[in-house]
Write a protein that holds these residues in place. Sequence first.
Motif, short mmCIF file in Angstrom:
data_model
loop_
_atom_site.label_atom_id
_atom_site.label_comp_id
_atom_site.label_asym_id
_atom_site.label_seq_id
_atom_site.Cartn_x
_atom_site.Cartn_y
_atom_site.Cartn_z
N ALA A 65 0.83 -1.20 0.00
CA ALA A 65 0.00 0.00 0.00
C ALA A 65 0.87 1.25 0.00
O ALA A 65 0.59 2.22 -0.72
N GLU A 66 1.94 1.22 0.78
CA GLU A 66 2.83 2.39 0.84
C GLU A 66 3.53 2.59 -0.51
O GLU A 66 3.63 3.71 -1.02
N ALA A 67 3.97 1.49 -1.10
CA ALA A 67 4.66 1.58 -2.39
C ALA A 67 3.70 2.07 -3.48
O ALA A 67 4.08 2.82 -4.38
N ARG A 68 2.44 1.63 -3.37
CA ARG A 68 1.43 2.06 -4.35
C ARG A 68 1.25 3.57 -4.29
O ARG A 68 1.15 4.24 -5.31
N ARG A 69 1.23 4.10 -3.08
CA ARG A 69 1.08 5.54 -2.93
C ARG A 69 2.30 6.28 -3.46
O ARG A 69 2.20 7.35 -4.04
N GLY A 70 3.46 5.66 -3.32
CA GLY A 70 4.68 6.28 -3.84
C GLY A 70 5.13 7.45 -2.97
O GLY A 70 4.67 7.63 -1.84
N ASP A 71 6.03 8.24 -3.53
CA ASP A 71 6.62 9.37 -2.82
C ASP A 71 5.52 10.37 -2.41
O ASP A 71 4.85 10.94 -3.25
N ARG A 72 5.40 10.55 -1.10
CA ARG A 72 4.31 11.40 -0.60
C ARG A 72 4.56 12.90 -0.80
O ARG A 72 3.69 13.73 -0.52
N SER A 73 5.74 13.24 -1.26
CA SER A 73 5.94 14.66 -1.58
C SER A 73 5.30 14.99 -2.94
O SER A 73 5.23 16.15 -3.33
N LEU A 74 4.84 13.94 -3.64
CA LEU A 74 4.15 14.16 -4.93
C LEU A 74 2.65 14.03 -4.72
O LEU A 74 2.21 13.25 -3.87
N PRO A 75 1.84 14.77 -5.51
CA PRO A 75 0.39 14.63 -5.35
C PRO A 75 -0.09 13.23 -5.75
O PRO A 75 0.49 12.60 -6.63
N ALA A 76 -1.14 12.74 -5.08
CA ALA A 76 -1.72 11.44 -5.42
C ALA A 76 -2.54 11.59 -6.71
O ALA A 76 -3.11 12.64 -6.97
N ARG A 89 -1.14 -0.79 -9.39
CA ARG A 89 0.10 -0.03 -9.63
C ARG A 89 0.46 -0.02 -11.11
O ARG A 89 1.64 0.00 -11.46
N GLY A 90 -0.53 -0.09 -11.98
CA GLY A 90 -0.25 -0.04 -13.41
C GLY A 90 0.06 -1.40 -14.02
O GLY A 90 0.33 -1.49 -15.22
N ASP A 91 0.01 -2.48 -13.22
CA ASP A 91 0.17 -3.83 -13.77
C ASP A 91 -1.17 -4.22 -14.39
O ASP A 91 -2.12 -4.54 -13.69
N LEU A 92 -1.24 -4.17 -15.71
CA LEU A 92 -2.56 -4.27 -16.36
C LEU A 92 -3.16 -5.66 -16.21
O LEU A 92 -4.38 -5.80 -16.08
N ILE A 93 -2.35 -6.70 -16.21
CA ILE A 93 -2.92 -8.04 -16.04
C ILE A 93 -3.48 -8.20 -14.62
O ILE A 93 -4.55 -8.76 -14.41
N GLU A 94 -2.78 -7.63 -13.65
CA GLU A 94 -3.31 -7.64 -12.28
C GLU A 94 -4.64 -6.86 -12.22
O GLU A 94 -5.59 -7.30 -11.58
N ALA A 95 -4.69 -5.73 -12.92
CA ALA A 95 -5.92 -4.93 -12.95
C ALA A 95 -7.06 -5.71 -13.62
O ALA A 95 -8.20 -5.69 -13.15
N ILE A 96 -6.72 -6.42 -14.69
CA ILE A 96 -7.72 -7.24 -15.39
C ILE A 96 -8.24 -8.33 -14.46
O ILE A 96 -9.44 -8.62 -14.40
N PHE A 97 -7.33 -8.90 -13.68
CA PHE A 97 -7.69 -9.92 -12.69
C PHE A 97 -8.72 -9.35 -11.71
O PHE A 97 -9.74 -9.99 -11.40
N LEU A 98 -8.47 -8.13 -11.23
CA LEU A 98 -9.40 -7.50 -10.28
C LEU A 98 -10.78 -7.33 -10.91
O LEU A 98 -11.81 -7.57 -10.28
N ILE A 99 -10.80 -6.92 -12.18
CA ILE A 99 -12.08 -6.70 -12.87
C ILE A 99 -12.81 -8.02 -13.08
O ILE A 99 -14.02 -8.13 -12.87
N ARG A 100 -12.07 -9.05 -13.47
CA ARG A 100 -12.70 -10.37 -13.67
C ARG A 100 -13.31 -10.87 -12.36
O ARG A 100 -14.40 -11.44 -12.35
#
Lengths: 361, 144
Positions: free
Chosen positions: A20-31, A68-79
């Motif tokens: 979750a922390e890695a997904r958010r990335g650098d917190r000095s940048l806007p989400a 996190r931009g892994d499209l196959i993982e995202a497709i898995f979530l949608i399925r």
Amino acid sequence: MYVAAKGGEEAIAAAHTWLAEARRGDRSLPAMSTAQIAEQLALAVARVMSEGSLYDIDLAALAVQQARGDLIEAIFLIRAYRTTLPRLGSSRPIDTGAMICERRVSATFKDIPGGQVLGPTFDYTHRLVDFALAAGDEAAAAKIAETAPQTRSRVSDHLGREGLLRDEPRSDATPPDLTRTPLELPAERPLRLQALARADEGFLLGLAYSTQRGYGRTHAFVGELRIGTVQVAVEIPELGFAIDFAEIVVTECETVNQFTGSRTEPAQFTRGYGLVMGRCERKSISMSLVDRALQWQELGEDNVGAPAQDAEFVLMHSDNIQATGFLEHIKLPHYVDFQAELQLIRRLRREATEAQMEAAE
Amino acid sequence: MTRAEWMGLLARSAPDTLTACLAGLGEMPKHSWLRAPEAGSVMVQGRTGGVGAPFNLGEVTATRCALRLEDGREGHAFVQGRSRDHATRAALVDALMQGTDADVVRQSVLEPLATEEAAHRDIIARKAEATRVNFETLVRGEDA
């Protein structure tokens, strides 16, 4: 003896909080917001909808973010999400001829009614990294014509009139649905097209390319490629009429293929068909080439043993969620399986050593 | 505009736009559910070659509901997406279109939605038209 091993709960929980922390990335940048993903990474979102086989832009954008931009993982979530939805009905077949096109080109006929309409394409760009874009592009604005036709007729309607194009007989048969009944072979063309429409883009691209390189060559030209919005109509049984309840973007590609005739068919142009939800041009072209290759039996062509002609090979390996599920499970604990393998190898080696010693004596 | 047309228009509208249109109507009347909002999916069909046999293309999310106002008018909705609130608003508008409110509702909700949808389609078609290729014929040879 069977020994069950437990443990890892704390490690798993810690892995997920780091994720979750890695997904958010650098917190000095806007989400990023899902609206930004939907608008600015629209083609990634389109691919997730197409291969997730569920058209919902907000949901697909959220899945891209969660993965996190892994499209196959995202497709898995949608399925996975799709399986929780009750089926409210089935639409009438969409009319792609009534599409409001944002792009429509033909590689075979220069002067098609409605013209060659390029749309927001990457074609003819120089494929040079645009360093200026890093500083933003707030001034970007499309050119707008004074007037425009709302719809553009299908290219195949024009060629079809001469009888040179293989007829595509209209029917109103209820199509098979692989989300309800597991795909079985032999698969008729409607079932094959459903499988291809949700198939992995990369897999279809590779197969389509193989036909171009000679593995089951079908001499395809893009008769027409169109991208735009179509209406989706569903019957409302309690009211006794249908409504256009949804508007979706689809990409349609029809190839015309040189065909010199077979024992059963005269010389004519045959067709390959690709239809994909969302803006997925490469996939729809690939799909139409693979669809054409798979038609060898209907057309009385020879099976030359090309991978793209093998319905079982194509259809059983085209779904990236099935594929990644089986592939990735081998990284999960197999301690007991492997223990058995270890014992087997040790026993074989021991037996071999003992046999050598006996022979030496 | 037929009932099928306005139900479709409401179904395709952006939830925020419909909410904004309804604000002009004041408070919505009370209703009871005939069928509470239910989100699900519709299997979209295409045709082989665009014209031939139907096949299943993939699903699209949808939400449906049906309600009755206190005066007995019934409203139905079957909208794109997963918003129960959007389906409820669409069904309320459908119910209000059944009686004497129809003219006001048509003017403040349906007509703005129809105008916006038409404008959106028109701008897409015109941007597309601006990218239409005008071929120039190059005449070559001695006959030129």
